[in-house]
Design an enzyme around this catalytic site. Structure first.
Site, PDB file in Angstrom:
ATOM      1  N   CYS A  20       0.851  -1.200   0.000  1.00 13.87           N
ATOM      2  CA  CYS A  20       0.000   0.000   0.000  1.00 13.87           C
ATOM      3  C   CYS A  20       0.884   1.245   0.000  1.00 13.87           C
ATOM      4  CB  CYS A  20      -0.934   0.003   1.208  1.00 13.87           C
ATOM      5  SG  CYS A  20      -0.070   0.039   2.786  1.00 13.87           S
ATOM      6  N   CYS A  23       3.178   2.005   2.958  1.00 14.77           N
ATOM      7  CA  CYS A  23       4.470   1.301   2.940  1.00 14.77           C
ATOM      8  C   CYS A  23       5.522   2.170   2.264  1.00 14.77           C
ATOM      9  CB  CYS A  23       4.347  -0.024   2.195  1.00 14.77           C
ATOM     10  SG  CYS A  23       3.105  -1.154   2.825  1.00 14.77           S
ATOM     11  N   CYS A  87      42.740 -24.162   3.550  1.00 17.14           N
ATOM     12  CA  CYS A  87      42.604 -24.108   5.004  1.00 17.14           C
ATOM     13  C   CYS A  87      41.579 -23.049   5.383  1.00 17.14           C
ATOM     14  CB  CYS A  87      43.950 -23.800   5.673  1.00 17.14           C
ATOM     15  SG  CYS A  87      44.608 -22.174   5.237  1.00 17.14           S
ATOM     16  N   CYS A  90      41.981 -19.528   4.018  1.00 14.13           N
ATOM     17  CA  CYS A  90      41.456 -19.312   2.662  1.00 14.13           C
ATOM     18  C   CYS A  90      39.963 -18.989   2.721  1.00 14.13           C
ATOM     19  CB  CYS A  90      41.682 -20.554   1.806  1.00 14.13           C
ATOM     20  SG  CYS A  90      43.404 -21.016   1.594  1.00 14.13           S
ATOM     21  N   ASP A 500       2.437 -29.213  19.835  1.00  9.70           N
ATOM     22  CA  ASP A 500       1.044 -28.987  19.467  1.00  9.70           C
ATOM     23  C   ASP A 500       0.342 -30.333  19.629  1.00  9.70           C
ATOM     24  OD1 ASP A 500      -1.301 -27.860  18.170  1.00  9.70           O
ATOM     25  OD2 ASP A 500      -0.707 -29.067  16.452  1.00  9.70           O
ATOM     26  N   ASP A 701       2.482 -28.741  13.207  1.00 10.28           N
ATOM     27  CA  ASP A 701       2.259 -29.131  11.817  1.00 10.28           C
ATOM     28  C   ASP A 701       1.307 -28.210  11.079  1.00 10.28           C
ATOM     29  OD1 ASP A 701      -0.081 -29.845  13.151  1.00 10.28           O
ATOM     30  OD2 ASP A 701      -0.468 -31.530  11.815  1.00 10.28           O
ATOM     31  N   ASP A 705       0.586 -23.004  13.929  1.00 10.24           N
ATOM     32  CA  ASP A 705       1.791 -23.272  14.716  1.00 10.24           C
ATOM     33  C   ASP A 705       2.986 -22.444  14.249  1.00 10.24           C
ATOM     34  OD1 ASP A 705       0.534 -25.266  16.269  1.00 10.24           O
ATOM     35  OD2 ASP A 705       0.842 -26.732  14.670  1.00 10.24           O
TER      36      ASP A 705
END
Length: 808
Positions: A20, A23, A87, A90, A500, A701, A705
């Site tokens: 909108c 924003c 190593c 690097c 849950d 799930d 949640d």
């Protein structure tokens, strides 16, 4: 290059999340606060920001300002293959080079996978520019187009490198063998060391041809003003080789000074050969750490049979489109994600979900690409192909987790960045101290060389990523997808697991068990409830619709349905507005439930979930109640017991009523539970638990949640649930089996244990090796062997995780 743009220039950014004009105002206001910004124009239609700068500023600063306004810069992710890193130093250099580029927002470079994951501001920098910057720093880079799509980048990068390393190792070993054999025989009292000129001829190609890689990398490190393992090796072997050449020239000019003990050609040759051996063993061990990815990639067949008007035709997998009907014969792999439209068969989902037993699938069931059709012909309507399939998403998750950097590794990288300069200083101090001590320049040089050779930060760089790669790989093989290294590291400290209820501890397929109608007309009650639930995919809605269909009850179509988060649903049926939901919804709507309150309390005490149906309008009226029952999952009890035995506290949070929640919690032995909790309330409960110094994992799930999964230290989502939950969680459990929670914590603890072991041994090698080398108790050849052994032992220790199996 550290600034986003030169002064008095403009920059364009793509903004995500605007919806909108307000924003636009917030973003412009936030950016205008920056003193470097001369002007801002944000366009809602193009979702972009045009920023005029009056001085240099990094895009990271602009991105941070946009995030403070509540939005984000649109980004792209780039995956790069990098070769030439030796190593942790690097790794630090490559990350520093990329981080300083305009448009780069985040960088993670992994030594074990020889890869980089780069997050860039969309449209601000090209992949070619990233690759050029890496090459300028002294490494080779290429774009990894295969990431997450099932491609086999390993074939095009690792195997040719292994073949070349094998050739170089064999040649180096053959050239060094006469000197090693002579050295051994000389120590046994048989002076059969090759003459100095032959040692020179044998050692020179090892030093400057096979060892050229060390000089190239060392030169780039010096140009970058830093150091790495290659610089240490180049300095050490060059000093040993140079001293020997000096002695050879001196002996040639003055034969009376000849002394075989002054030649160290074998030392430099053996050190380079042993380092090449270590690199070869390291590469082969790395190959094993990526076995999980290759096993997943192998599940994707190259072709599939598609049913067309003219008959069944076998085509390439990348030519299949959504909606195509794929024919899968018994014993074949299912090539796409889809819905079975004809046939019934048992399928082997073990490589996707970790489930060892076959799963029966029939018409209407969904199947994932990569699983095996065991025993019957299936016709499958394609719903996803390519990068959008479940298999591709799994591969992408595992790749991202293996390429990610654990928080502890970032500390190691910082240590490694200053490690090489410190070692060089110790080597110089060793040289000066020994020369001042006994005046023997040769002995002083050899001891300094030994310090340079043994002090290798390779093991430090490999300690964490090797354990993460192996741990996430073996977890994926057993149905546990760990999204990032941060989740893996945090999970080992979990002391509280919050569940849950519906779909997590229970099967999630409740049945309608009781109805009580105000007018003693349960058929009308069920018809109205089915009308309201006809547009919902909630488990309780499915139970209502299943019951209505089984009784052959017809119902009208509800209009203007609106989901009331955590409470129920409102809709219009035949011109009348109805609500269907929990007790909280009735209280908010001022609907009296006194008529059935006694029966409802009794049903709740039995573990039933109560939904109330009411008409709202001028005269709100209760229509009746519906009581649902849901079975507890067969493995839920053993999952809770395992967590309790591990000293982990369990808590349950649910939107269901207190009676239903209490019945489930009591049955499973969960001491603490929260009932009638809305989605936002779940996140608040998680925050309260965390504020009490708990390390909290949330398991759920559903869409409701997601806030709690994000609020927890570690979110665990059941793959049997919604995509929103899986995207929010750090760990996805590919089966709806609660015992995977304890397994996920177990593999996290074992992986973190390997990380600590690896870091301990990596530091011990240097803490013990450097003083021994400086004191003259080690020779260069033995130091080279110890250095090679340190890297290989770290990876082999991590590979022990491959033996991990979930507890049954």
């Amino acid at each position: 290059m550290t600034s986003a743009q030169a002064s008095s220039t403009d920059i364009h950014l793509t903004i995500a999340g605007m919806n909108c004009t307000s924003c636009v105002g917030r973003i412009e206001k936030q950016l205008a606060k920056l003193p470097e910004v001369n002007g801002v124009t944000v366009n809602l239609a193009t979702e972009s920001a045009h920023i005029s700068l009056n001085s240099a500023i990094t895009i990271q600063v602009l991105s941070s300002a946009i995030e403070q306004a509540g939005y984000s810069v649109a980004t792209d992710e780039v995956y790069l293959n990098i070769t030439g890193m030796s190593c942790a130093s690097c790794v630090g250099r490559v990350e520093k080079v990329l981080s300083n580029l305009s448009g780069v927002l985040d960088v993670s470079v992994n030594l074990a996978t020889e890869s980089a994951h780069v997050v860039i501001a969309k449209g601000c920098i090209s992949t070619a520019y990233l690759i050029a910057a890496i090459k300028h720093a002294g490494y080779d880079a290429s774009h990894n187009n295969a990431s997450g799509t099932g491609g086999d980048s390993e074939n095009t990068t690792l195997r040719p490198a292994l073949n070349q390393d094998t050739r170089h190792l064999l040649i180096s070993a053959l050239l060094a063998a006469p000197m090693v054999l002579g050295m051994i025989l000389d120590a046994l009292g048989y002076p059969l060391m090759p003459p100095a000129w032959l040692q020179f001829l044998l050692a020179t190609p090892i030093q400057f041809w096979l060892g050229a890689r060390f000089y190239r990398a060392a030169w780039y490190a010096i140009k970058a003003g830093t150091g790495n393992m290659d610089l240490l090796v180049a300095l050490g072997t060059s000093a040993s080789y140079g001293l020997s050449v000096f002695q050879l020239v001196t002996q040639y000019l003055n034969p009376s000074t000849h002394n075989m003990g002054h030649y160290y050609f074998e030392a430099s040759a053996v050190v380079i050969t042993l380092i090449l051996l270590g690199k070869w063993l390291e590469a082969r061990a790395k190959h094993q750490t990526t076995a999980a990815i290759r096993a997943l990639q192998a599940l994707r067949p190259d072709t599939a049979i598609v049913r067309q008007q003219q008959g069944d035709v076998r085509i390439a997998i990348d030519q299949i489109r959504s909606g195509d009907i794929v024919v899968v014969k018994a014993g074949e792999q299912i090539p796409v994600d889809g819905i079975i439209v004809e046939g019934s068969a048992s399928v082997d989902e073990s490589m996707i979900s970790g489930e060892s037993l076959p799963v029966q699938k029939t018409m209407g069931d969904t199947v994932a690409g990569g699983v095996i059709n065991n025993d019957a012909l299936l016709l499958i309507e394609t719903t996803a192909v390519g990068a959008e399939t479940t298999l591709a998403r799994i591969i992408r998750l595992v790749e991202n987790a293996q390429a990610a950097k654990a928080p502890v590794q970032r500390l190691v990288d910082k240590v490694s960045m200053v490690f090489v300069p410190v070692v060089i200083a110790i080597a110089i101090a060793t040289l000066v101290s020994w020369y001042l001590y006994n005046g023997h320049l040769q002995e002083a040089i050899i001891n300094a060389v030994t310090v340079l050779v043994i002090a290798c930060p390779c093991a430090l760089g490999l300690a964490t990523p090797a354990a993460i790669m192996t741990g996430t790989g073996v977890a994926a093989r057993h149905g546990i997808l760990i999204k990032d290294a941060q989740a893996l590291e945090r999970a080992h400290n979990i002391n509280t697991v919050v569940f849950d209820k519906t779909g997590t501890l229970t099967i999630g397929k409740p049945r309608l068990l009781n109805t009580l109608a105000y007018d003693n007309n349960p058929k009308n009650l069920l018809a109205l409830a089915a009308a309201l639930q006809s547009s919902s995919d909630h488990p309780l809605a499915k139970a209502v619709l299943d019951e209505a269909n089984s009784r052959h009850i017809s119902f009208n179509v509800a209009t203007k349905p609106k989901t009331l988060a955590g409470r129920g649903i409102r809709a219009i049926v035949a011109g009348t507005t109805f609500i269907l939901g929990n007790t909280r919804l009735m209280q908010e709507s001022q609907i009296s439930i006194a008529q059935f309150e006694t029966e409802a309390n009794e049903l709740e005490s039995q573990g039933r979930t109560i939904s109330w149906l009411a008409e709202i309008g001028d005269t709100p009226q209760l229509i009746g109640l519906l009581a649902f029952g849901d079975e507890i999952k067969p493995t839920a009890q053993s999952a809770i017991d395992r967590l309790h035995k591990s000293g982990i506290k369990t808590v349950m949070i649910t939107g269901d009523n207190e009676g239903s929640a209490r019945a489930t919690a009591t049955h499973l032995g969960i001491a603490e539970f929260f009932a009638n909790i809305l989605p936002d309330g779940k996140a608040e409960a998680i925050q309260k638990l965390r504020s009490a110094n708990n390390i909290v994992a949330m398991v759920g799930d559903g869409i409701n949640d997601a806030p709690a999964l994000a609020a927890a230290d570690v979110g665990m989502a059941m793959a049997t649930g919604t995509d929103v939950a899986m995207h929010t969680a750090g760990i996805t459990l590919m089966r709806g089996d609660p015992t995977l929670i304890a397994d996920a914590i177990d593999i996290s603890r074992r992986s973190y244990q390997k990380i600590r072991q690896n870091l301990f041994w990596a530091f011990i090698y240097n803490l013990l090796g450097i003083p021994l080398a400086a004191s003259g108790l080690l020779g260069p050849a033995l130091a080279g062997a110890a250095m090679a052994f340190s890297s290989v032992s770290v990876i082999c220790n991590a590979l022990l995780l491959r033996r991990w199996e979930p507890r049954r």
